[in-house]
Design an enzyme around this catalytic site. Structure first.
Site, PDB file in Angstrom:
ATOM      1  CD  GLU A 114      59.865  35.349  47.748  1.00 25.11           C
ATOM      2  OE1 GLU A 114      58.865  35.555  47.036  1.00 25.11           O
ATOM      3  OE2 GLU A 114      59.965  35.712  48.929  1.00 25.11           O
ATOM      4  CG  ASP A 118      54.017  34.212  33.766  1.00 26.70           C
ATOM      5  OD1 ASP A 118      53.439  35.272  34.069  1.00 26.70           O
ATOM      6  OD2 ASP A 118      54.347  33.914  32.609  1.00 26.70           O
ATOM      7  CE1 TYR A 226      53.368  38.576  46.364  1.00 29.81           C
ATOM      8  CE2 TYR A 226      53.066  36.790  44.806  1.00 29.81           C
ATOM      9  CZ  TYR A 226      52.830  38.091  45.187  1.00 29.81           C
ATOM     10  OH  TYR A 226      52.064  38.900  44.417  1.00 29.81           O
ATOM     11  CB  CYS A 409      38.524  33.989   0.060  1.00 30.96           C
ATOM     12  SG  CYS A 409      38.210  32.816   1.379  1.00 30.96           S
ATOM     13  CB  CYS A 412      34.654  31.161  -0.688  1.00 33.17           C
ATOM     14  SG  CYS A 412      35.061  32.916  -0.602  1.00 33.17           S
ATOM     15  CB  CYS A 432      33.360  33.192   2.671  1.00 34.92           C
ATOM     16  SG  CYS A 432      34.844  32.264   3.103  1.00 34.92           S
TER      17      CYS A 432
HETATM   18  S1  IVH Z   1      56.466  40.297  45.574  1.00 39.04           S
HETATM   19  C1  IVH Z   1      55.694  44.765  46.427  1.00 39.04           C
HETATM   20  N1  IVH Z   1      57.024  37.806  45.016  1.00 39.04           N
HETATM   21  O1  IVH Z   1      54.974  39.483  40.058  1.00 39.04           O
HETATM   22  C2  IVH Z   1      56.146  43.463  45.928  1.00 39.04           C
HETATM   23  N2  IVH Z   1      55.684  39.007  43.483  1.00 39.04           N
HETATM   24  O2  IVH Z   1      54.854  43.036  39.788  1.00 39.04           O
HETATM   25  C3  IVH Z   1      55.050  42.542  45.682  1.00 39.04           C
HETATM   26  N3  IVH Z   1      54.920  37.688  41.578  1.00 39.04           N
HETATM   27  O3  IVH Z   1      51.991  40.441  39.716  1.00 39.04           O
HETATM   28  C4  IVH Z   1      55.378  41.421  44.812  1.00 39.04           C
HETATM   29  N4  IVH Z   1      55.886  35.800  42.149  1.00 39.04           N
HETATM   30  O4  IVH Z   1      52.045  38.983  41.812  1.00 39.04           O
HETATM   31  C5  IVH Z   1      56.402  38.923  44.617  1.00 39.04           C
HETATM   32  N5  IVH Z   1      57.574  35.581  44.675  1.00 39.04           N
HETATM   33  C6  IVH Z   1      56.940  36.684  44.288  1.00 39.04           C
HETATM   34  C7  IVH Z   1      56.192  36.723  43.099  1.00 39.04           C
HETATM   35  C8  IVH Z   1      55.577  37.918  42.730  1.00 39.04           C
HETATM   36  C9  IVH Z   1      55.129  36.398  41.252  1.00 39.04           C
HETATM   37  C10 IVH Z   1      54.133  38.630  40.759  1.00 39.04           C
HETATM   38  C11 IVH Z   1      53.251  39.559  41.524  1.00 39.04           C
HETATM   39  C12 IVH Z   1      53.057  40.713  40.582  1.00 39.04           C
HETATM   40  C13 IVH Z   1      54.324  40.689  39.799  1.00 39.04           C
HETATM   41  C14 IVH Z   1      55.209  41.811  40.249  1.00 39.04           C
END
Ligand code: IVH
Length: 673
Positions: A114, A118, A226, A409, A412, A432
């Site tokens: 997957e 971010d 997810y 600076c 100033c 300043c």
């Molecule tokens: S699974 C126990 N799947 O990445 C596993 N996390 O530390 C749980 N994140 O902040 C996470 N996309 O929120 C998973 N497709 C995805 C994700 C994902 C982003 C984030 C998650 C966490 C960090 C993992």
């Protein structure tokens, strides 16, 4: 009649939610925007005519509601773990070898690949299909209750699409902002004179933590689900890909780019494809998440304290590019700090053109030995703001002079001196104009006095024309003076005057934050306002730094800084002038929250707790009406004792103070998960 109305309202809510999810989660709308608007307006009208049928889960409530005082903390029913990071195909192959070793058989392992979005992790709870709670990750055990804000996210169904939803289900996913929406937010912030967000992730986190959900609604957050972390009263799916299918069926948005791979080499090939295509997406991904598909295998693999053994992140390396430093310029901040900034020959990096990079401070600049004309490597590591990571000294052709640390600076011409504490060089001229401009903008910014319309361009003029030489001078401006400024007419001048006038009624915590005391940001200002309730009481307490240190969360450095500010002439003069201008200096009377579980009780916490950090449990105690004390005395009502409790426990026993375990505390306060 009213029965029919109730039925029609229920039907409209269901229909609108269904169209929402077709539009957002599946990108396959069945009706036109105009048809959707008609349904929506019909629902709005009926709800307005029948307030008794209001429901926070109605789609009309996605616009958000009035501000909260703060976020309550709530324990996660199932902890939110983190995942281990890897950066190379070798590490990914090691992960696969470990998985197969731990499974102790030769059975095939399927992986689900997957995109790693971010954004910010969110846990959703649905009860009988209705969204009842949205929590942030927090420390993984306890998160912030951001339900009101989560309800404004159109991707998140308020009602699951199912005739027989499970009694309860926990859905995990990522809230995020599209790049295009992030750009729109920043353009607007810039126009309003607000600091821009560094990247979509920070903007998402900031939007989820807004106290006014109407504002969150305007940010247009998105969401990808997810995982299903728990289901009550229904059989759990047999594989991760089945849970994703189930999430889709319920109307939750699942990322369209998810593949099931047989064997680890297929996963690695997938990585290369995604890396090349990442900039085609309208949202940031920082790698892939690789998960063992079979839930049976997941169970057998189990977890460490920190993370599951069946899952890893395979992260993209930061992207780099080479360019030339066209020049180095020095900027002056609101506290007079001089910051070197590199002007770069524009270069394409991670999908945007980069032409400037902060060099942070002069020590850093010297350490990296960056000189004008140098070829440098710039990098973006999940940040919109690029960093200069190294100088290609091998390509330094001419003899180039080291960049001289300024002794004056640049704005100033006043003396610039090195901070005794460390790395910063500051302009110490209190008048300043560069600093003054930054300070005025900070004073007027949304988190402080919130004077809308007072952006950078206006502040520049006010300072340059000597109309304002302190934030308090804003309150002496006249409409006629303002109307004279460039690009200001009578109407905009009047509007600004109204905004300035309205800012006199801001809450005490904002006024304290607006004073620009070192180390006192919005959070500390709120702590001080809550403790002292008036500027006079704060000024009186500030005479004694030890008194300040007695306040939860105020350490010696912050206490000293507050003391120095109010002991100094400039600080006193500013407070006096603001008061004379009519700025309110008292906190609002507290609304009576009614009886709370810990009203009038003093609790002391000791030892290590499993669900809370020290500051989390202390804010929970306060939010339940109690006081969090720091030492045990005969006035202590309860001692909450975790593991390895020491002398406080002995003392509590000696004084006959009632001792609670963490579990007993949770039960007593009704916070039992
Ligand atoms: S699974 C126990 N799947 O990445 C596993 N996390 O530390 C749980 N994140 O902040 C996470 N996309 O929120 C998973 N497709 C995805 C994700 C994902 C982003 C984030 C998650 C966490 C960090 C993992």
């Amino acid at each position: 009649m009213s029965d029919n109305v109730a039925k029609r309202i229920a039907e409209l809510r269901r229909e609108i939610e269904r169209h929402n999810s077709l539009y957002y989660a599946e990108a396959a709308p069945e009706i036109s925007d105009a048809q959707y608007d008609r349904l929506y307006r019909e629902l709005q009208d009926l709800e307005e005519a029948h307030p008794e049928l209001a429901d926070p889960a109605s789609p009309t409530q996605r616009v958000g509601a009035g501000p909260l005082k703060g976020f309550a903390l709530a324990p996660h029913d199932v902890p939110m773990l983190s995942i281990d990071n890897t950066y190379s195909p070798e590490e990914v192959r090691e992960f696969d070898a470990r998985v197969r070793r731990l499974l102790e058989t030769d059975e095939p392992v399927e992986y689900v690949v997957e995109p790693k979005i971010d954004g910010v992790a969110i846990s959703l709870r649905y009860e009988r299909g209705r969204l009842t709670r949205g929590l942030t990750r927090g420390d993984g055990r306890v998160g912030d209750d951001v339900t009101a804000n989560v309800r404004t996210v159109h991707d998140v169904p308020l009602q699951l699409r199912s005739d027989q939803p499970p009694a309860a289900v926990l859905v995990r996913g990522e809230a995020y902002l599209s790049r295009s929406q992030f750009d729109r937010i920043n353009v607007q912030r810039e126009a309003e004179g607000l600091p821009v967000f560094a990247n979509p992730r920070n903007a998402t986190a900031g939007s989820l933590k807004l106290l006014d959900s109407r504002e969150t609604a305007r940010r247009r957050l998105r969401f990808f689900a997810y995982s299903v972390a728990a289901v009550e009263d229904a059989a759990p799916p047999a594989s991760h890909s089945n849970s994703l299918a189930l999430l889709r069926q319920w109307g939750l948005p699942v990322n369209p780019d998810i593949t099931v791979c047989r064997g680890i080499e297929a996963v690695i090939a997938e990585f290369d494809r995604r890396l090349a295509a990442r900039h085609d997406l309208d949202y940031d991904i920082d790698g892939l998440v690789i998960k063992v598909n079979s839930l049976d295998q997941q169970d057998r693999l189990g977890r460490t304290t920190k993370s599951p053994r069946w899952c890893i992140a395979y992260k993209f390396a930061a992207e780099q590019a080479e360019t030339v430093v066209a020049g180095i310029e020095v900027q002056v901040g609101k506290t007079g700090i001089l910051t070197p900034v590199a002007n770069l020959e524009p270069v394409q990096l991670a999908g945007t053109t980069v032409s400037r990079a902060s060099l942070h401070n002069f020590d850093e600049l010297r350490r990296k030995d960056i000189r004008e004309g140098d070829v440098v490597v710039v990098e973006k590591a999940g940040e919109i703001i690029p960093q200069v990571v190294e100088v290609r000294t091998d390509r330094r052709t001419a003899a180039r002079a080291e960049f001289a640390i300024p002794e004056q600076c640049p704005v100033c011409g006043g003396p610039a001196v090195r901070d005794p504490e460390g790395v910063y060089v500051r302009c110490v001229n209190p008048v300043c104009p560069a600093q003054l401009k930054e300070r005025i903008q900070y004073f007027a910014a949304r988190d402080q006095m919130d004077i809308k319309g007072l952006g950078a361009a206006l502040v520049d003029q006010l300072v340059d024309k000597h109309l304002v030489s302190s934030p308090a001078d804003l309150y002496r401006l006249t409409a006629a003076q303002v109307a004279e400024l460039d690009r200001m007419g009578d109407t905009s001048a009047e509007n600004l005057m109204k905004q300035i006038e309205a800012s006199k009624q801001r809450s005490l915590d904002r006024v304290i934050a607006a004073l620009n005391i070192r180390h006192v940001g919005r959070h500390v200002a709120a702590v001080l306002a809550d403790e002292f309730r008036s500027m006079d009481a704060l000024v009186a307490a500030a005479a004694d730094p030890e008194r300040l240190e007695g306040v939860q969360e105020i350490g010696p450095v912050v206490a000293r800084s507050i003391h120095d500010f109010f002991a100094g002439e400039a600080g006193r003069a500013l407070v006096k002038a603001l008061r004379a201008a009519g700025v309110r200096m008292e906190a609002e009377a507290r609304a009576d929250p009614g009886p709370q579980p810990l009203s009038g009780k003093t609790l002391v916490v000791t030892g290590t707790l499993t669900r809370f950090s020290r500051s989390q449990i202390e804010s929970l105690i306060k939010s339940l009406g109690g006081r969090a004390g720091s030492s045990v005395s005969k006035n202590t009502d309860f001692l909450v004792a975790g593991d390895n409790a020491g002398s406080k426990l002995d003392k509590a026993r000696a004084l006959g103070v009632r001792v609670l375990s963490e579990q007993e505390f949770l039960e007593m306060t009704g916070h039992n998960p």
